[in-house]
Design an enzyme around this catalytic site. Structure first.
Site, short mmCIF file in Angstrom:
data_model
loop_
_atom_site.label_atom_id
_atom_site.label_comp_id
_atom_site.label_asym_id
_atom_site.label_seq_id
_atom_site.Cartn_x
_atom_site.Cartn_y
_atom_site.Cartn_z
N ALA A 127 -9.87 2.83 -2.20
CA ALA A 127 -9.28 2.69 -3.54
C ALA A 127 -8.79 4.07 -3.99
CB ALA A 127 -10.33 2.17 -4.52
N CYS A 134 -12.64 14.61 5.03
CA CYS A 134 -13.29 15.81 5.57
C CYS A 134 -13.29 16.97 4.59
CB CYS A 134 -12.63 16.24 6.87
SG CYS A 134 -12.81 15.03 8.17
N GLY A 135 -13.08 16.68 3.31
CA GLY A 135 -13.21 17.73 2.31
C GLY A 135 -11.91 18.39 1.89
N LYS A 137 4.23 9.52 2.78
CA LYS A 137 4.05 9.74 4.20
C LYS A 137 5.26 9.33 5.04
CE LYS A 137 0.31 11.90 3.80
NZ LYS A 137 -0.85 11.38 3.22
N ASP A 166 -1.78 17.75 -0.90
CA ASP A 166 -1.57 16.92 0.29
C ASP A 166 -0.50 17.41 1.25
OD1 ASP A 166 -2.34 14.64 1.83
OD2 ASP A 166 -0.66 13.49 1.05
N ARG A 198 -14.61 17.14 10.76
CA ARG A 198 -16.01 16.76 10.66
C ARG A 198 -16.65 17.00 12.02
NH1 ARG A 198 -18.99 13.09 7.17
NH2 ARG A 198 -17.23 13.15 5.75
N HIS A 243 0.84 18.50 6.69
CA HIS A 243 -0.07 17.65 5.92
C HIS A 243 -1.17 18.56 5.36
CE1 HIS A 243 -2.98 13.96 5.97
NE2 HIS A 243 -2.31 14.01 4.86
N TYR A 258 0.84 -1.20 0.00
CA TYR A 258 0.00 0.00 0.00
C TYR A 258 0.88 1.26 0.00
CZ TYR A 258 -3.08 3.71 1.39
OH TYR A 258 -3.74 4.91 1.42
C1 SPV Z 1 -3.83 10.24 3.81
O1 SPV Z 1 -4.34 9.25 4.35
O2 SPV Z 1 -3.69 11.32 4.37
C2 SPV Z 1 -3.36 10.13 2.43
C3 SPV Z 1 -3.17 8.80 1.87
O3 SPV Z 1 -3.08 11.11 1.81
S1 SPV Z 1 -1.79 8.02 2.50
O4 SPV Z 1 -0.71 8.17 1.55
O5 SPV Z 1 -2.14 6.63 2.67
O6 SPV Z 1 -1.42 8.62 3.76
MN MN Z 2 -2.74 12.82 3.12
#
Ligand code: SPV
Ligand code: MN
Length: 602
Positions: free
Chosen positions: A388, A275-276, A232, A291, A420, A251, A223
């Protein structure tokens, strides 16, 4: 000696790979890669220079190895399956390694020595018979003082393919700068795969972050949130580096909003998942990032850079009416997209929840075939998973802001925090000042679980700055960093709280999805001092007339004074309850600055 290292490397890597590595005159890098290949024992090594041929090679290998399956409609639309136990970030097995395992409040930690020993055993020989990919990336624009650098080692062509879409490949920068560079390192192996191509040894899945050596380790998982180093995993390293060097790694999205005339003001925004966040980014006038944001003090001004050039977005619910732009990108024959954990129909079509057509028989995250399979609880498996995703270039967006490539970033006029929240925050509110905003908006961010039943208040989860899962310092220290950062600025960004989820007594949402555009526009007027605001005990709220004008102009809607009163009544009791909850949490976090408590209690 370097020659000695190259000789050792050549037992695993062919001449071309060795030559490519040796062009980077960084002895420490060669040493590390030599140690890594000797431990993991790959059958071959591929070094990605970012050339067209190399990018094409990675794509081809992902398909050849069945890590990705092309759709029938566009060979550059491929589908990847992570495996049924590997569909999201693994909080439990993600740990910041600390000396002696010393705790960081609210952050999962592990003993560094033990962790590194455990990893050595898991990694030993794990790439036997496999191809290793080594890639070099910029985490930010080329030639920018903001930019961090990263080296990714992986045995997954899918991971490197994703990275090639999401980040700038910067092999050339490594060649040019060689040993004078500082960079993050990411070591990933999907581990042994089962007949579906899923990581088999899920019980040995580990995501360990070593802030001492600036390395993250990830194994027995696919994943992207667990594996794509610069996403991340780098965020945690970046937070740590920013904490030491007095800048912010967040973030957050970065967007531009036009005020009166054509002047654009930039905002960053942090929202917990679901949450938008993405929809706010896409409803703004321009998008710099969706992001992540790195924010530094440049001559007294806060400026932000998006380290990424792609999006790893939730696909669930993306439909042609609400998300025409994303839907268009995902349906185009001209774009490159990796879909993960969607449904791939027998006849080669990609289907996800939100597509207007009906799903047909196909392969999905639970294997072959859908429909038919049941989950552990005996319920039918849905065609596509709620988490997904799509991985694609941000440059496909018509609103992409050209300043995404600006080495000096964009000036930050405001920071937005949203969760939220059915009953406390008003739809939009400006904090009195930086410290007040950091305390009552960023550090106090909570969000109800998305499974909340209509009418019932969902369980609130504390998620300061929407970054709790990615912190490598304590939330108290993260607050202290924001105070420190703000102190150094000549003009501090305004801070806003937003809430798209306010409900009435009957549980009905009081605002519509599109209304977020009005809240953004109001903020853009505020940061340019073009409208006044009303002072309440919790912050500054819009004047009715200003909103009425914006609703009319932006959405062609009437905005009634009755609705205004419902939306913007300050719920004092709820605010006090919230302050109480937040206080209880931070009382147990050593190192939370005194100023935080003084501001919250006030
Ligand atoms: C998040 O969950 O904040 C994402 C996806 O942007 S992940 O890369 O899985 O963290
Ligand atoms: Mn993220």
């Amino acid at each position: 000696s370097v020659t000695g290292l190259l000789t050792r490397l050549s037992r695993y890597a062919d001449e071309r790979a060795v030559e490519r590595l040796s062009r980077i005159s960084d002895r420490r890098l060669l040493e590390w890669i030599t140690e890594v290949v000797e431990l993991l024992e790959p059958a071959s090594v591929f070094v990605n220079t970012g050339s067209r041929e190399d990018l094409e090679y990675i794509r081809m290998r992902a398909v050849e190895k069945r890590e990705e399956i092309p759709s029938r409609y566009n060979p550059r639309h491929t589908v990847h399956f992570d495996g049924i136990y590997d569909l999201a970030r693994d909080r439990e097995n993600t740990r910041i390694l600390t000396p002696g395992g010393s705790p960081i409040p609210m952050v999962n930690t592990g003993n560094r020595d033990e962790g590194l020993r455990e990893l050595r055993e898991i990694y030993r020989g794990i790439m036997r018979g496999k191809e290793m990919y080594i890639g070099f990336y910029c985490f930010g624009p080329r030639g920018s003082p903001f930019t961090l650098y990263g080296v990714q080692v992986t045995d997954s062509a899918y991971v490197m393919h994703s990275e090639n879409i999401l980040y700038r490949v910067c092999y050339d920068v490594f060649v040019e700068k060689g040993g004078s560079m500082r960079y993050m390192r990411f070591l990933h192996s999907a581990g042994e795969l089962n007949e579906y191509g899923w990581s088999r040894n899920i019980s040995k899945r580990r995501i360990y972050i070593d802030t001492v050596d600036n390395i993250t380790y990830s194994v027995n998982t696919q994943y992207a949130g667990n594996t794509v180093g610069l996403k991340k995993l780098s965020l945690r390293l970046c937070v740590n580096q920013g904490y030491r060097e007095n800048w912010l790694c967040e973030h957050m999205f970065i967007v531009g909003v036009k005020g009166t005339g054509d002047t654009i003001s930039y905002f960053t925004g942090a929202f917990p998942a679901g949450c938008g966040k993405t929809s706010t980014a896409l409803i703004a006038d321009t998008v710099v990032g969706d992001d992540l944001a790195m924010i530094r003090n440049v001559n007294g001004e806060a400026r932000a850079v998006n380290p990424e050039i792609g999006m790893f977005g939730i696909i669930d619910g993306v439909n042609p009416v609400d998300d025409p732009e994303i839907y268009g990108i995902l349906s185009s024959r001209e774009t490159e997209v990796i879909f993960s954990n969607v449904l791939l129909t027998e006849d080669g079509e990609v289907w996800w929840n939100g597509k207007p057509s009906e799903p047909r028989r196909g392969v999905n995250y639970a294997g072959e075939w859908w429909p038919g399979k049941l989950d552990e609880k005996g319920r039918p498996i849905p065609p596509s998973h709620p988490n997904a995703r799509f991985t694609t270039s941000i440059f496909y967006l018509s609103k992409v802001d050209p300043r995404i490539n600006d080495p000096n970033g964009v000036p930050v006029s405001g920071m937005i925090f949203g969760g939220r929240d059915s009953d406390t925050w008003v739809p939009v509110e400006e904090a009195f000042n930086w410290v007040h905003g950091i305390v009552t908006k960023g550090a106090s961010l909570e969000s109800e679980r998305t499974t909340a039943v209509l009418g019932k208040a969902g369980e609130r989860e504390f998620n300061p700055f929407a970054i709790l899962d990615f912190l490598s310092v304590s939330p108290g220290e993260f607050i202290e960093l924001h105070f420190r950062f703000g102190d150094g600025l000549e003009k501090q960004p305004r801070i806003y709280g937003v809430n798209y989820f306010l409900r009435d007594e009957a549980g009905r949402y009081l605002t519509e999805k599109v209304d977020k555009r009005v809240w953004l526009k109001w903020m853009a007027l505020r940061v340019n001092n073009e409208v006044d605001a009303l002072e309440t005990p919790t912050g500054l709220i819009p004047v009715y007339e200003d909103l009425a004008v914006l609703f009319k102009r932006e959405l062609g809607k009437e905005f009634s004074i009755e609705l205004y009163e419902k939306l913007f009544t300050v719920r004092v009791g709820k605010h006090l309850e919230k302050a109480e909850r937040i206080l209880r949490i931070y009382e147990n976090i050593p190192g939370t600055p005194r100023l935080f408590f003084d501001t919250l209690i006030e």
